[in-house]
Design a protein around this motif. Structure first.
Motif, PDB file in Angstrom:
ATOM      1  N   THR A 159       7.078   0.015 -22.023  1.00 27.99           N
ATOM      2  CA  THR A 159       5.789  -0.610 -21.743  1.00 27.99           C
ATOM      3  C   THR A 159       5.891  -1.717 -20.707  1.00 27.99           C
ATOM      4  O   THR A 159       5.208  -2.718 -20.817  1.00 27.99           O
ATOM      5  CB  THR A 159       5.164  -1.155 -23.042  1.00 27.99           C
ATOM      6  OG1 THR A 159       6.120  -1.988 -23.712  1.00 27.99           O
ATOM      7  CG2 THR A 159       4.759  -0.023 -23.964  1.00 27.99           C
ATOM      8  N   ASP A 164      11.329   0.176 -10.207  1.00 26.18           N
ATOM      9  CA  ASP A 164      11.238   1.611 -10.480  1.00 26.18           C
ATOM     10  C   ASP A 164      12.339   2.096 -11.415  1.00 26.18           C
ATOM     11  O   ASP A 164      12.509   3.308 -11.591  1.00 26.18           O
ATOM     12  CB  ASP A 164      11.311   2.395  -9.172  1.00 26.18           C
ATOM     13  CG  ASP A 164      10.085   2.187  -8.297  1.00 26.18           C
ATOM     14  OD1 ASP A 164       9.068   1.718  -8.831  1.00 26.18           O
ATOM     15  OD2 ASP A 164      10.150   2.491  -7.098  1.00 26.18           O
ATOM     16  N   PHE A 167      11.566   4.835 -14.081  1.00 27.88           N
ATOM     17  CA  PHE A 167      11.268   6.160 -13.542  1.00 27.88           C
ATOM     18  C   PHE A 167      12.540   6.896 -13.130  1.00 27.88           C
ATOM     19  O   PHE A 167      12.683   8.093 -13.348  1.00 27.88           O
ATOM     20  CB  PHE A 167      10.314   6.045 -12.363  1.00 27.88           C
ATOM     21  CG  PHE A 167       9.006   5.395 -12.718  1.00 27.88           C
ATOM     22  CD1 PHE A 167       8.156   5.980 -13.647  1.00 27.88           C
ATOM     23  CD2 PHE A 167       8.630   4.192 -12.158  1.00 27.88           C
ATOM     24  CE1 PHE A 167       6.953   5.386 -13.986  1.00 27.88           C
ATOM     25  CE2 PHE A 167       7.423   3.588 -12.492  1.00 27.88           C
ATOM     26  CZ  PHE A 167       6.582   4.187 -13.412  1.00 27.88           C
ATOM     27  N   ALA A 185       7.193   6.225 -19.426  1.00 32.04           N
ATOM     28  CA  ALA A 185       7.193   4.936 -18.740  1.00 32.04           C
ATOM     29  C   ALA A 185       5.795   4.527 -18.296  1.00 32.04           C
ATOM     30  O   ALA A 185       5.012   5.350 -17.817  1.00 32.04           O
ATOM     31  CB  ALA A 185       8.124   4.993 -17.527  1.00 32.04           C
ATOM     32  N   ALA A 186       5.517   3.237 -18.434  1.00 30.12           N
ATOM     33  CA  ALA A 186       4.258   2.678 -17.962  1.00 30.12           C
ATOM     34  C   ALA A 186       4.369   2.106 -16.555  1.00 30.12           C
ATOM     35  O   ALA A 186       3.363   1.918 -15.885  1.00 30.12           O
ATOM     36  CB  ALA A 186       3.778   1.578 -18.913  1.00 30.12           C
ATOM     37  N   GLY A 187       5.587   1.831 -16.120  1.00 29.52           N
ATOM     38  CA  GLY A 187       5.737   1.152 -14.840  1.00 29.52           C
ATOM     39  C   GLY A 187       5.569  -0.341 -15.016  1.00 29.52           C
ATOM     40  O   GLY A 187       6.192  -0.950 -15.900  1.00 29.52           O
ATOM     41  N   GLN A 227       0.790   2.754 -10.301  1.00 32.48           N
ATOM     42  CA  GLN A 227       1.671   3.213 -11.381  1.00 32.48           C
ATOM     43  C   GLN A 227       1.628   4.737 -11.492  1.00 32.48           C
ATOM     44  O   GLN A 227       2.651   5.383 -11.709  1.00 32.48           O
ATOM     45  CB  GLN A 227       1.273   2.572 -12.721  1.00 32.48           C
ATOM     46  CG  GLN A 227       1.070   1.065 -12.696  1.00 32.48           C
ATOM     47  CD  GLN A 227       2.102   0.305 -11.889  1.00 32.48           C
ATOM     48  OE1 GLN A 227       3.308   0.488 -12.068  1.00 32.48           O
ATOM     49  NE2 GLN A 227       1.637  -0.553 -10.988  1.00 32.48           N
ATOM     50  N   LYS A 230       3.837   6.344  -8.940  1.00 31.05           N
ATOM     51  CA  LYS A 230       5.264   6.258  -9.260  1.00 31.05           C
ATOM     52  C   LYS A 230       5.681   7.248 -10.336  1.00 31.05           C
ATOM     53  O   LYS A 230       6.871   7.538 -10.487  1.00 31.05           O
ATOM     54  CB  LYS A 230       5.605   4.834  -9.716  1.00 31.05           C
ATOM     55  CG  LYS A 230       5.465   3.785  -8.622  1.00 31.05           C
ATOM     56  CD  LYS A 230       5.748   2.397  -9.192  1.00 31.05           C
ATOM     57  CE  LYS A 230       5.586   1.316  -8.136  1.00 31.05           C
ATOM     58  NZ  LYS A 230       5.836  -0.047  -8.697  1.00 31.05           N
ATOM     59  N   ALA A 232       3.863   7.200 -13.718  1.00 31.47           N
ATOM     60  CA  ALA A 232       3.608   6.630 -15.042  1.00 31.47           C
ATOM     61  C   ALA A 232       3.075   7.674 -16.011  1.00 31.47           C
ATOM     62  O   ALA A 232       2.300   8.555 -15.644  1.00 31.47           O
ATOM     63  CB  ALA A 232       2.616   5.469 -14.924  1.00 31.47           C
ATOM     64  N   ASP A 233       3.499   7.559 -17.267  1.00 30.52           N
ATOM     65  CA  ASP A 233       3.005   8.410 -18.346  1.00 30.52           C
ATOM     66  C   ASP A 233       1.888   7.736 -19.119  1.00 30.52           C
ATOM     67  O   ASP A 233       1.167   8.398 -19.866  1.00 30.52           O
ATOM     68  CB  ASP A 233       4.134   8.725 -19.318  1.00 30.52           C
ATOM     69  CG  ASP A 233       5.286   9.450 -18.644  1.00 30.52           C
ATOM     70  OD1 ASP A 233       5.062  10.560 -18.157  1.00 30.52           O
ATOM     71  OD2 ASP A 233       6.392   8.895 -18.604  1.00 30.52           O
ATOM     72  N   ILE A 235      -0.630   3.805 -18.980  1.00 28.99           N
ATOM     73  CA  ILE A 235      -0.934   2.566 -18.263  1.00 28.99           C
ATOM     74  C   ILE A 235      -0.923   1.415 -19.254  1.00 28.99           C
ATOM     75  O   ILE A 235      -1.530   1.495 -20.318  1.00 28.99           O
ATOM     76  CB  ILE A 235      -2.306   2.652 -17.552  1.00 28.99           C
ATOM     77  CG1 ILE A 235      -2.279   3.753 -16.485  1.00 28.99           C
ATOM     78  CG2 ILE A 235      -2.676   1.306 -16.935  1.00 28.99           C
ATOM     79  CD1 ILE A 235      -1.281   3.538 -15.364  1.00 28.99           C
TER      80      ILE A 235
END
Length: 316
Positions: A159, A164, A167, A185-187, A227, A230, A232-233, A235
């Protein structure tokens, strides 16, 4: 009068059209027969199965399958990285070349999931230079991935981590180049200028690289898009924010097929519920009415307790 009626009709038609064009989860547009990844982005997956070739058979233990059934004796047969069969204890229905592992006296259960972690987070005793060093941060994350997988945690939701790193680590784990749990990953954490995680934020702050300050609805939308770009799964947002800023972020994320989790407290929880977030992190202060509204709307809660350890034991 006719002109007014025509104008009212046009406005009503426009409103109906806007409602009809409300963004839907883009995954619904996929052909249901298309094999896809098991992450929220549902990327079309290659036809070959994942994981190393071969079979592993776990024999002699109890099986707890988390369905509500009592634990029972069973044999679990795994092909590559998928459970292929759950067999009675006396069965031998697996390929002769399978690797047998005796788990007598142990319990086999589904992999555990950590829904709130920061893989690159600093640790006590590190100098600012080491805490901020991207190489050390990545190595800290690699070490934690090993701790996770050795503890039976097979999926983690990061979270917010630096730059990066989550990722790249996610890609290496998915490619079997690095042992570890699957990473969702949220970034970067998105917050208002000076908001949570950004108090005194500067290039010398431990959270540098993991925080994205945003100001105004358009900038919050842009932060979500960054995000997403990149990979992200999910936010991750945090108070403070305005109602308009959070609504913009939630609308943008949902249009991209991503869910939104929020780190917030007190009246910000009420604003998050109104904006349509999907999840709220930590049992931070909120009213009984807010909890009831979360239940009614199906908003999830992740009951991490670590903030209280920080607040009471470390920060006073």
């Amino acid at each position: 009068m006719i002109g007014r009626i025509q104008t009212a009709f046009i406005l009503a038609l426009l409103a109906t059209t806007l409602v009809a064009q409300k963004p839907e989860d883009r995954r619904r547009a996929l052909d249901p027969t298309t094999k896809v990844s098991d992450d929220p982005r549902r990327v079309p997956a290659p036809p070959e199965p994942g994981g190393p070739e071969g079979w592993i058979v776990l024999r002699g233990g109890l099986l707890f399958d988390a369905t509500g059934a009592a634990a029972r004796g069973a044999t679990v047969a795994i092909e590559r990285n998928r459970i292929a069969k759950v067999l009675p204890p006396e069965s031998t229905d697996w390929p002769p070349e399978a690797r047998l592992i005796d788990v007598g006296g142990a319990t086999v259960l589904p992999g555990l999931i950590d829904l709130h972690t920061h893989l690159t987070y600093t640790e006590p005793g590190l100098s600012a230079d080491i805490a901020l060093d991207p190489h050390h941060a990545t190595l800290r994350a690699v070490e934690r991935l090993r701790y996770y997988i050795e503890s039976g945690i097979t999926s983690v939701r990061d979270t917010a981590s630096a730059n990066d790193a989550p990722f790249r680590l996610k890609e290496w784990v998915a490619a079997n180049r690095l042992p570890g749990p699957r990473i969702f990953a949220a970034g970067q954490l998105i917050t208002g200028t000076g908001g949570h995680g950004a108090e005194g934020l500067s290039p010398r702050s431990e959270a540098w690289g993991a925080i994205r300050e945003a100001s105004g609805p358009d900038d919050w939308r842009e932060a979500v898009r960054e995000q997403f770009k990149k990979g992200a799964d999910v936010i991750k947002v945090a108070s403070h924010f305005s109602k308009q800023e959070l609504r913009a972020a939630v609308d943008e994320a949902h249009a991209l097929g991503l869910k939104v989790t929020c780190d917030c407290e007190t009246f910000y929880v009420d604003w998050a519920i109104e904006a349509g977030v999907d999840c709220i992190e930590h049992p931070l202060p909120r009213t009984d009415q807010a909890i009831q509204r979360m239940a009614e709307k199906g908003i999830q809660a992740v009951p991490t307790l670590i903030p209280y350890i920080y607040i009471f034991d470390q920060w006073g």
